[in-house]
Design an enzyme around this catalytic site. Structure first.
Site, PDB file in Angstrom:
ATOM      1  N   HIS A  45      21.962  -1.143  -9.124  1.00  0.00           N
ATOM      2  CA  HIS A  45      22.108  -1.235  -7.667  1.00  0.00           C
ATOM      3  C   HIS A  45      23.392  -1.965  -7.279  1.00  0.00           C
ATOM      4  CE1 HIS A  45      18.706   0.721  -5.867  1.00  0.00           C
ATOM      5  NE2 HIS A  45      17.877   0.175  -6.732  1.00  0.00           N
ATOM      6  N   CYS A  78      10.837  -3.442  -6.434  1.00  0.00           N
ATOM      7  CA  CYS A  78      10.100  -4.628  -6.831  1.00  0.00           C
ATOM      8  C   CYS A  78       9.461  -5.324  -5.661  1.00  0.00           C
ATOM      9  CB  CYS A  78      10.999  -5.588  -7.575  1.00  0.00           C
ATOM     10  SG  CYS A  78      11.376  -4.936  -9.174  1.00  0.00           S
ATOM     11  N   CYS A  84      16.549  -3.427 -12.289  1.00  0.00           N
ATOM     12  CA  CYS A  84      17.730  -2.564 -12.154  1.00  0.00           C
ATOM     13  C   CYS A  84      18.884  -3.300 -11.484  1.00  0.00           C
ATOM     14  CB  CYS A  84      17.386  -1.345 -11.309  1.00  0.00           C
ATOM     15  SG  CYS A  84      15.903  -0.518 -11.853  1.00  0.00           S
ATOM     16  N   GLU A 142       0.818  -1.214   0.000  1.00  0.00           N
ATOM     17  CA  GLU A 142       0.000   0.000   0.000  1.00  0.00           C
ATOM     18  C   GLU A 142       0.839   1.243   0.000  1.00  0.00           C
ATOM     19  OE1 GLU A 142      -4.314  -0.771   1.852  1.00  0.00           O
ATOM     20  OE2 GLU A 142      -3.094   0.943   2.423  1.00  0.00           O
ATOM     21  N   CYS A 198      15.846  -4.611  -6.785  1.00  0.00           N
ATOM     22  CA  CYS A 198      15.078  -4.370  -7.988  1.00  0.00           C
ATOM     23  C   CYS A 198      15.572  -5.222  -9.134  1.00  0.00           C
ATOM     24  CB  CYS A 198      15.209  -2.901  -8.353  1.00  0.00           C
ATOM     25  SG  CYS A 198      14.508  -2.554  -9.939  1.00  0.00           S
ATOM     26  N   ARG A 226      16.487   5.752 -14.710  1.00  0.00           N
ATOM     27  CA  ARG A 226      15.430   6.638 -14.242  1.00  0.00           C
ATOM     28  C   ARG A 226      15.931   7.877 -13.523  1.00  0.00           C
ATOM     29  NH1 ARG A 226      14.321   1.406 -14.637  1.00  0.00           N
ATOM     30  NH2 ARG A 226      12.465   1.053 -15.890  1.00  0.00           N
ATOM     31  N   CYS A 267      10.245   4.493 -10.623  1.00  0.00           N
ATOM     32  CA  CYS A 267      10.656   3.200 -10.066  1.00  0.00           C
ATOM     33  C   CYS A 267       9.643   2.801  -9.014  1.00  0.00           C
ATOM     34  CB  CYS A 267      11.931   3.244  -9.248  1.00  0.00           C
ATOM     35  SG  CYS A 267      13.217   4.309  -9.718  1.00  0.00           S
ATOM     36  N   SER A 302      13.398   7.866  -8.062  1.00  0.00           N
ATOM     37  CA  SER A 302      12.017   8.309  -7.933  1.00  0.00           C
ATOM     38  C   SER A 302      11.753   9.047  -6.636  1.00  0.00           C
ATOM     39  CB  SER A 302      11.051   7.135  -8.092  1.00  0.00           C
ATOM     40  OG  SER A 302      11.040   6.747  -9.441  1.00  0.00           O
TER      41      SER A 302
END
Lengths: 531, 174
Positions: free
Chosen positions: A67, A513, A63, A13, A60, A443, A510, A466
């Site tokens: 990372h 994940c 990515c 959420e 991720c 990104r 982003c 992000s």
């Protein structure tokens, strides 16, 4: 007045959540919040810093390169390690090819569907599609028979009334304007893009190992190079990489860029929408010397404020008075540079490079501006962000060739060191040290910070791109880039806000994940048989 | 290091893919199960792929497979008795919508399956998902105890399934 909430179909959420007020057919205000990478750093505490990349890489899957690379840079910075030039060139090849792939996949798998109408594509005349394809590009896959085949595949997987594979939930929404033929052409290329990414994967396999999580190494790259066995990367492998690079470049130049320009041509008012905050930040990338030698980056470092392209400001990332990048664990704070909200990503990198007079960037940007007869200022927009992403993919696809030549040149000159062993042994490390690894990921700006004590990681912090773009307004009420970009966007129907998606997607946000547990509830693709 | 010069294509025809985020506790169940399975059944005819959260980036690794077994943590509908806490799903039906909304990071198993089927067309492709419901999803590289127990069952079932696939005449399957 309508209140629209846009929340991704995500099992976490408020991972990224946008709320917008729509009045009089336009967004009057928008609020975004995101909680990214929170707490993931704690798995690193107590670990050997030389292993950190294997964990950060797992943040991720899209990515995995960036990372891992940012992590090894942070540890190398902390330990004072300079990697050999050949290792730097190999890492650049991985970073650049990842960016090219990510940009093209973002367009074809996701963003294109904001502009392309899938049901309309199914009504296309295949002969006209073929003619259209040939006017746009010399790319060979362009016969009517080929498009007929694509149509058959799409029809099979896009039954009437459903959007099928491409998740275009808005169907025949009036915001879509492309001809059925252009719609079909882009969808056909979306399928081709899935094939095309194999060449990028092949490069990663040759340089990073056989699975989708490439190996990295503090101090260099984890393979040796040589013309004869037992070198892990041979001359034949290097030649194969050269072929992959050519194919990667051909698709970007002959498919992705022409499609992008053709689509943009039908939506030119989006050069006046989605401007954002008008402030751009790039830490620079693709070091041609040492990792932190910013004056020798292929993509330059710099900042632009208030859309002023005649002045590029210098960025000193090590000065804590300039940037507050502290991860916003209390969702109230956002990163700021000299107190300003900044946009990061391809638009920032391309315009910083443009304003710094980078010849390769200038040529491509000016070509695109000329095509649409707009000024550089127009790039501060939803369509501008797309154009910048395509331009960057094009530029980097060409640069892959230069990187490949640099690699083969170093190898031919016998400069084949790929690993700096001097600080590998923890006994050679100081009792405590700290380092920063920066990387311009597809990104935007990514930072890893590592503190090492008694040979183990004591603290680790990650700030993802992000966080800059999706962060909320600050205490002074200045909106973040997403929020500013959404203000003024027309919305035809608040229940089907494709226009919001156009601007949000233009940032290519982003999401960590994170948790993506398969939901068996409501699955249409399987019968649940639990046992 | 595995053999770097092995060509990407054609991969083995049977592929087992472990999916999940190793940093988020039981979300990483699929990857833990993959490692365990690879130790338990190290057959050269089976390719084991640590798929992490790579999403559609897995496509190049799966394109020539005829049988794919996915291992993953699986949410189950409310009220469904999962018996010993394991889920076994043949993925045979029509593909789901590609539910990407914000980012290609959203692409998960349904999208991967849908794309695989689209690209395979009418060529035979057997897909199966084995997994278990997650108990704890906090930041951790370890599985919870219930998940560890479930992992044992999942691996056991996977071995049975894979041996069945190996026993089939794969020459006819293509």
């Amino acid at each position: 007045m309508a209140h629209v909430v846009v929340d991704p179909v995500s099992r976490i959420e408020e991972h990224l959540r946008i709320e917008a007020e729509v009045e009089g057919g336009k967004i009057t205000s928008a609020h975004s919040s995101c909680t990214l990478c929170q707490g993931l750093e704690k798995v690193l505490v107590g670990r050997d810093p030389r292993d950190a990349w294997a964990f950060t890489q797992r943040i991720c899957g899209v990515c995995a390169v960036v990372h891992a690379c940012a992590s090894v840079r942070a540890v190398e910075d902390a330990l004072g390690i300079e990697i050999p030039p050949l290792a730097q060139a190999f890492r650049n090849l991985l970073i650049a090819s990842q960016s090219v792939r990510d940009h093209a996949m973002h367009f074809y798998q996701l963003h294109a569907m904001d502009w392309v109408n899938v049901p309309s594509a199914l009504r296309a005349d295949t002969k006209k599609t073929s003619e259209l394809a040939r006017t746009l590009s010399p790319w060979p896959g362009s016969s009517a028979a080929y498009f007929k085949d694509v149509l058959a595949k799409l029809e099979r997987f896009a039954p009437a009334g459903r959007s099928g594979l491409f998740g275009n939930a808005y169907g025949d929404h009036p915001a879509y304007r492309l001809s059925p033929e252009l719609n079909l052409l882009v969808l056909a290329h979306s399928l081709e893009a899935l094939d095309w990414q194999r060449d990028v994967v092949r490069i990663q396999t040759l340089l990073g190992g056989p699975g989708p999580h490439p190996d990295f190494l503090v101090g260099g790259v984890p393979f040796s190079v040589g013309a004869t066995p037992p070198a892990a990367v041979s001359a034949a492998n290097l030649a194969e990489i050269g072929s992959c690079v050519e194919r990667i470049h051909a698709f970007v130049e002959q498919v992705y860029v022409p499609d992008l320009l053709a689509v943009a041509g039908a939506y030119e008012e989006w050069f006046s929408l989605g401007a954002g905050v008008g402030n751009l930040l790039s830490y620079g990338e693709l070091p041609e010397g040492q990792t932190n030698e910013a004056s020798r980056f292929f993509l330059p470092r710099g900042a632009i404020l208030d859309r002023n392209l005649s002045e590029v400001l210098d960025v000193n990332p090590d000065d804590p008075r300039e940037a507050n990048e502290t991860q916003a664990h209390a969702r109230a704070a956002s990163p700021r540079w000299k107190g300003n909200p900044m946009e990061v990503g391809p638009l920032a990198r391309m315009l910083v490079a443009y304003a710094r007079g980078h010849a390769g960037v200038k040529e491509k940007v000016d070509a695109v501006l000329g095509r649409f007869r707009v000024k550089p200022d127009a790039l501060f927009s939803t369509l501008g962000r797309n154009a910048a992403r395509g331009i960057e993919a094009w530029l980097l696809a060409e640069h892959l060739g230069a990187l490949h030549r640099r690699i083969t040149g170093l190898v031919e000159a016998g400069r084949t060191e790929t690993f700096q062993p001097a600080r590998w042994d923890p006994k050679s490390w100081p009792a405590s040290c700290r380092g920063v690894g920066r990387l311009e990921a597809p990104r935007g700006s990514l930072v890893h910070r590592a503190a090492i004590r008694n040979q183990k990681i004591e603290r680790y912090e990650i700030v993802v791109p992000s966080t800059w773009n999706a962060g909320p307004a600050d205490a002074a009420g200045r909106p973040g880039p997403f929020e500013a970009a959404l203000a003024g966007t027309p919305v035809h129907d608040p229940r089907e806000p494709v226009e919001i998606w156009r601007t949000v997607h233009s940032f290519d946000p982003c999401l960590a994940c994170a948790c993506h547990v398969v939901g068996a509830r409501g699955e249409t693709l399987a019968e649940v048989k639990a046992r | 290091m595995n053999d770097r010069t092995r060509a990407l294509s054609p991969p083995a025809r049977i592929v087992v893919v472990g999916i999940g985020n190793l940093l988020l506790g039981d979300d990483g169940l699929g990857v833990h199960a993959l490692w365990k399975l690879r130790e338990t059944l190290p057959d050269p005819r089976i390719e084991y792929l640590d798929g992490g959260t790579v999403g559609l980036g897995l496509l190049p690794y799966l394109e020539d497979a005829t049988h794919v077994l996915f291992l993953d943590a699986v949410d189950t509908p409310d009220g469904l008795r999962v018996g010993e806490g394991m889920v076994d799903l043949p993925l045979a039906g029509a593909p789901a919508d590609l539910g990407l909304r914000v980012s290609p990071h959203d692409a998960g198993l349904p999208e991967l399956v849908a794309t695989l089927r689209l690209r395979r067309g009418s060529r035979p492709l057997t897909l199966r998902l084995l997994g278990a419901p997650p108990s704890e999803l906090g930041v951790s590289t370890e599985l919870s105890e219930p998940a560890e127990r479930a992992l044992v069952r999942v691996v056991g079932q996977a071995v049975t399934l894979l041996r069945g696939w190996l026993d089939q005449d794969l020459g006819e399957a293509a």
